[in-house]
Design a protein around this motif. Structure first.
Motif, short mmCIF file in Angstrom:
data_model
loop_
_atom_site.label_atom_id
_atom_site.label_comp_id
_atom_site.label_asym_id
_atom_site.label_seq_id
_atom_site.Cartn_x
_atom_site.Cartn_y
_atom_site.Cartn_z
N ARG A 111 25.70 -18.69 60.02
CA ARG A 111 26.30 -18.00 61.16
C ARG A 111 26.85 -16.65 60.67
NH1 ARG A 111 24.25 -21.71 63.04
NH2 ARG A 111 24.92 -23.27 64.56
N VAL A 112 26.74 -15.63 61.52
CA VAL A 112 27.28 -14.30 61.21
C VAL A 112 28.33 -13.96 62.25
CG1 VAL A 112 26.77 -11.82 61.14
CG2 VAL A 112 25.22 -13.45 60.04
N ALA A 113 29.47 -13.47 61.80
CA ALA A 113 30.53 -13.02 62.71
C ALA A 113 30.72 -11.51 62.54
CB ALA A 113 31.83 -13.75 62.42
N LEU A 114 30.76 -10.81 63.66
CA LEU A 114 31.08 -9.38 63.68
C LEU A 114 32.46 -9.26 64.31
CD1 LEU A 114 27.64 -7.98 64.93
CD2 LEU A 114 28.38 -8.50 62.58
N VAL A 115 33.41 -8.75 63.53
CA VAL A 115 34.82 -8.81 63.91
C VAL A 115 35.32 -7.41 64.29
CG1 VAL A 115 37.13 -9.52 63.18
CG2 VAL A 115 35.11 -10.73 62.29
N PHE A 116 35.98 -7.34 65.44
CA PHE A 116 36.52 -6.08 65.96
C PHE A 116 38.02 -6.24 66.16
CE2 PHE A 116 32.13 -6.37 67.09
CZ PHE A 116 31.62 -5.08 66.97
N GLY A 117 38.77 -5.18 65.82
CA GLY A 117 40.22 -5.25 65.88
C GLY A 117 40.81 -4.74 67.19
N ARG A 118 42.09 -4.51 67.15
CA ARG A 118 42.86 -4.10 68.32
C ARG A 118 42.51 -2.66 68.73
NH1 ARG A 118 44.54 -6.61 64.37
NH2 ARG A 118 45.64 -8.61 64.53
N GLU A 119 42.61 -2.39 70.02
CA GLU A 119 42.27 -1.06 70.50
C GLU A 119 43.14 0.03 69.86
OE1 GLU A 119 41.72 -3.68 74.28
OE2 GLU A 119 42.93 -3.71 72.45
N ASP A 120 44.41 -0.28 69.60
CA ASP A 120 45.34 0.74 69.12
C ASP A 120 45.43 0.82 67.60
OD1 ASP A 120 46.46 -1.75 68.99
OD2 ASP A 120 48.42 -1.17 69.80
N SER A 121 45.13 -0.27 66.89
CA SER A 121 45.34 -0.25 65.44
C SER A 121 44.23 -0.88 64.62
CB SER A 121 46.67 -0.96 65.10
OG SER A 121 46.65 -2.30 65.58
N GLY A 122 43.20 -1.38 65.27
CA GLY A 122 42.08 -1.95 64.53
C GLY A 122 42.42 -3.25 63.83
N LEU A 123 41.77 -3.49 62.71
CA LEU A 123 41.99 -4.69 61.91
C LEU A 123 43.03 -4.42 60.84
CD1 LEU A 123 38.25 -5.74 61.42
CD2 LEU A 123 39.93 -6.89 62.89
N THR A 124 43.85 -5.41 60.54
CA THR A 124 44.83 -5.26 59.46
C THR A 124 44.12 -5.37 58.11
OG1 THR A 124 45.29 -7.63 59.29
CG2 THR A 124 46.57 -6.37 60.91
N ASN A 125 44.81 -4.96 57.05
CA ASN A 125 44.24 -5.11 55.71
C ASN A 125 43.96 -6.57 55.39
OD1 ASN A 125 44.23 -2.39 55.10
ND2 ASN A 125 46.26 -2.41 54.19
N ALA A 126 44.86 -7.46 55.78
CA ALA A 126 44.67 -8.89 55.51
C ALA A 126 43.42 -9.40 56.21
CB ALA A 126 45.90 -9.68 55.95
N GLU A 127 43.19 -8.96 57.44
CA GLU A 127 41.99 -9.39 58.18
C GLU A 127 40.73 -8.83 57.54
OE1 GLU A 127 44.36 -9.73 62.45
OE2 GLU A 127 43.29 -7.90 61.90
N LEU A 128 40.78 -7.57 57.14
CA LEU A 128 39.61 -6.96 56.51
C LEU A 128 39.28 -7.63 55.18
CD1 LEU A 128 40.28 -3.23 57.39
CD2 LEU A 128 38.26 -4.55 58.05
N GLN A 129 40.31 -8.11 54.47
CA GLN A 129 40.07 -8.77 53.19
C GLN A 129 39.46 -10.16 53.35
OE1 GLN A 129 43.73 -8.60 50.95
NE2 GLN A 129 43.70 -6.36 50.87
#
Length: 248
Positions: A111-129
């Motif tokens: 399975r592949v997941a494409l992850v998108f963050g919040r409109e105002d701040s995107g993804l946090t560093n923890a989420e990107l890691q």
């Protein structure tokens, strides 16, 4: 192939963007939508209006509290990021992502997941890691902000191009050994950190990005499930020896 690609939206604040995302997905043949801790009502008149007939995807979407829950069964997690980070992470273009998909989805369990963050701040560093790689859409640097649904549309289009190309290409042989899932990797990282603390190699009070660097290294390696089990066996053996080492 398209059925095993999941779009994950984190902390979405506007229901219209959820509807717009559903429309973008349906246009390109994607149907698996996960919503992580949305900051708005997910199904409103605005959602339905922006979905333009694709609101069934919103009705079927899974809503969870954390990114880990949304991608637990995924073998490749890619985070959409427009910002440079303190710790560089593997970065790919939307086209390169699409070209990788046939191989990444060669096995039925993948399975592949494409992850998108919040409109105002995107993804946090923890989420990107928690992502194997980051994808960056090369927009105009003088006006780089993309609407959330528009960003999803760009990546969904590349997914469809990859699927169309695969239809004409020879079948890819499925791998002999399954890749470790995101959930299995997270259990490994917890085990690794616990063991490194036990042997005195890692001090959580002064982490110095150790675990982030080990995450990057491991995710880049794409370990198989069997390989990860071997590593966890080594960690378990190390843990058993740690008290004895301390006594000595």
């Amino acid at each position: 192939m398209l059925e095993r690609i999941r779009i994950v939206l984190i902390g979405t604040s506007h229901p219209g963007n959820i509807g717009g995302t559903a429309r973008a997905m349906h246009n390109m043949g994607l149907a698996d939508l996960a919503l992580v801790a949305p900051r708005c009502e997910t199904l409103t008149a605005d959602t339905v209006s922006r979905a333009s007939g694709a609101d069934a995807l919103v009705h079927d979407a899974r809503t969870v509290d954390t990114l880990e829950e949304a991608v637990a069964d995924c073998t490749l997690v890619v985070g959409a990021s427009a910002r440079s980070r303190t710790l560089p992470w593997p970065m790919i273009t939307p086209r390169a992502l699409g070209e990788r998909l046939p191989e990444e989805l060669a096995g039925e369990e993948r399975r592949v997941a494409l992850v998108f963050g919040r409109e105002d701040s995107g993804l946090t560093n923890a989420e990107l890691q928690r992502c194997h790689a980051h994808v960056h859409i090369p927009t105009n640097p003088d006006f780089s902000s993309l609407n959330l649904a528009a960003a999803v549309q760009v990546l969904a289009y590349e997914c469809r191009l990859a699927w169309l190309a695969q239809e004409k290409a020879p079948a890819t042989e499925p791998p002999e050994q399954p890749l470790a899932s995101h959930e299995e990797l997270e259990h490994y990282f917890s085990h690794l950190e616990r063991t490194l603390i036990a042997i005195g190699f890692h001090d959580p009070a002064t982490p110095r990005q150790l675990m982030a660097r080990l995450r990057r290294f491991t995710l880049r390696a794409r370990p198989e499930r069997m390989e990860l089990n071997i590593l966890r066996g080594i960690l378990s053996a190390t843990e058993r020896l740690a008290p004895r080492r301390g006594d000595d």
